[in-house]
Design an enzyme around this catalytic site. Structure first.
Site: not given
Ligand code: ADP
Length: 400
Positions: A15, A214, A243, A381
């Protein structure tokens, strides 16, 4: 004697981000088992390589020079080559953030695929180029090694068209300006274990909240994505670490026209200076904000939870109601306070949290007699990517 030993086949998962490269090595017996994992950190500042074994004991910590992804990966492979008596690298699986319209499943990397991945860089400027960078570098190291790209958008390709449309002119939609959604590898992992974790209810209407640096939500029915909070880019939806999440587009026009922001400055504001960091002025890290007595830190946390609860409302409309709410990601898995604050705003739906279960991050944290189950399922993941990549291992016709 040594030469007689059968080598273990391993899969490397990468990643690759802007400041770090995370990696995991899996060995395949009956199942895929984690062998080592680690990180190349601070790639453009003071790079270092850290490796942990399967029991999470640190076995390597070294500085790297010069800066950059290539030196970092070289340091990793120098270490890895020492294992070559006992393991064979079968393939590398990469997390690639954006798959655009073309990629809806894990894909073997070819020159053509690399070009398509590159063409999507503008849609995920914070991630995509760094994902691709690692693929390119590993290709120069081992030109024949099988590399597989797993896309964070792919899981959402099951959505009906309506869920993917922006209310903009048709011509833009036709060229691919649609909602793609992200964190798909995480949602796919949750979908793959959910019934095993919470029973058959996992097959019904489920909202998964992936809350990490995120953050996004996914409305799932029968373990397939029906709607999700992120859009064309990973900016939309929930408030995140740095964000902004969903924002009145008029704010962007104001910044461009009245405050003379350049596009680059605007991008930096929306991706790197907003969210928990922007509102608190202190940190993007939930742990730090929760331990602060500053009012702005508190407001940032409250806004994060308020926005998350609102998004549950949106997802519930997409699903015609819901039967379970699952928390995952660094915040979702670990922060009882955040889960409690979000669920408090959902009590009118009949959601009721068991404080003790919540405090202990149990799989089921709702009270038994609730009509909506609330749970915590750690995501994985890396494992999901390894699993996909493993399926392609026989595609490697030529040994590298
Ligand atoms: P990423 O989205 O980069 O993969 P993670 O999913 O690992 O990030 O989430 C990282 C965030 O999780 C951290 O910034 C931190 O705010 C939060 N976090 C991790 N552990 C805890 C904890 N025990 N309590 C509250 N928040 C936590």
């Amino acid at each position: 004697m040594h030469g007689m030993m059968k080598k273990e086949e391993v899969i490397l998962v990468i990643n690759s981000g802007s400041s770090s490269i995370k990696f995991s090595l899996f060995v395949c017996h009956q199942e895929l088992n984690l062998l080592y994992h680690g990180e190349i950190e601070s790639i453009f500042e003071t790079p270092s390589l850290t490796i942990f074994n399967a029991s999470h004991v640190q076995i390597v910590k070294q500085n790297i020079s010069p800066n950059g992804h290539e030196a970092g990966l070289r340091a990793f492979f120098n270490w890895f080559e020492n294992l070559s008596d006992s393991v064979t690298l079968k393939a590398v699986g990469h997390r690639v953030v954006h798959g655009g319209m073309d990629f809806f499943q894990p894909t073997v990397v070819t020159d053509e695929v690399m070009k398509k991945i590159a063409s999507l860089i503008p849609l995920a400027p914070l991630h995509q180029s760094h994902n691709l960078e690692a693929i390119k570098i590993i290709k120069t190291f081992y030109p024949k090694l099988l590399q597989v790209a797993c896309f964070d958008t792919a899981f959402h390709r099951t959505q009906e068209k309506l869920a993917t449309l922006f209310a903009i002119p048709r011509s833009l939609t036709d060229e691919g300006v649609i909602r793609y959604g992200f964190h798909g590898i995480s949602y796919e992992y949750i979908a793959s274990v959910i019934t095993q974790q919470i029973g058959d209810i996992g097959n019904h209407r489920v909202i998964v909240a992936h809350l990490g640096n995120g953050a996004s939500m996914c409305a799932m029915y029968q373990c397939k994505s029906v709607a999700t909070s992120m859009g064309l880019t990973p900016l939309d939806g929930l408030m995140m670490g740095t964000r902004c999440g969903g924002i009145d587009p008029g704010v962007l026009l104001y910044l461009l026209q009245e405050k003379n922001y350049s596009a680059k400055q605007l991008e930096h504001l929306l991706y790197n200076e907003s969210g928990l960091l922007g509102v608190s002025g202190i940190s993007y890290d939930v742990r730090e904000l929760l331990s602060s007595s500053d009012l702005k830190a508190n407001e940032a946390i409250e806004l994060f939870c308020y926005r998350a609860a609102l998004e549950v409302g949106l997802c519930s409309v997409a699903l015609n109601g819901f039967d379970a709410l699952i928390f995952t990601g660094g915040i979702g898995e670990n922060s009882a306070v955040i889960r409690e604050k979000i669920c408090e705003r959902l009590t009118w739906l009949g959601i009721k949290i068991n404080a003790e279960a919540n405090k202990n991050n149990l799989v089921v944290i709702s009270e038994k007699n609730c009509n909506i189950m609330v749970g915590v399922i750690p995501t994985n993941e890396e494992y999901m990517i390894a699993k996909h990549t493993w399926r392609f291992r026989d595609k490697m016709l030529i040994p590298h």
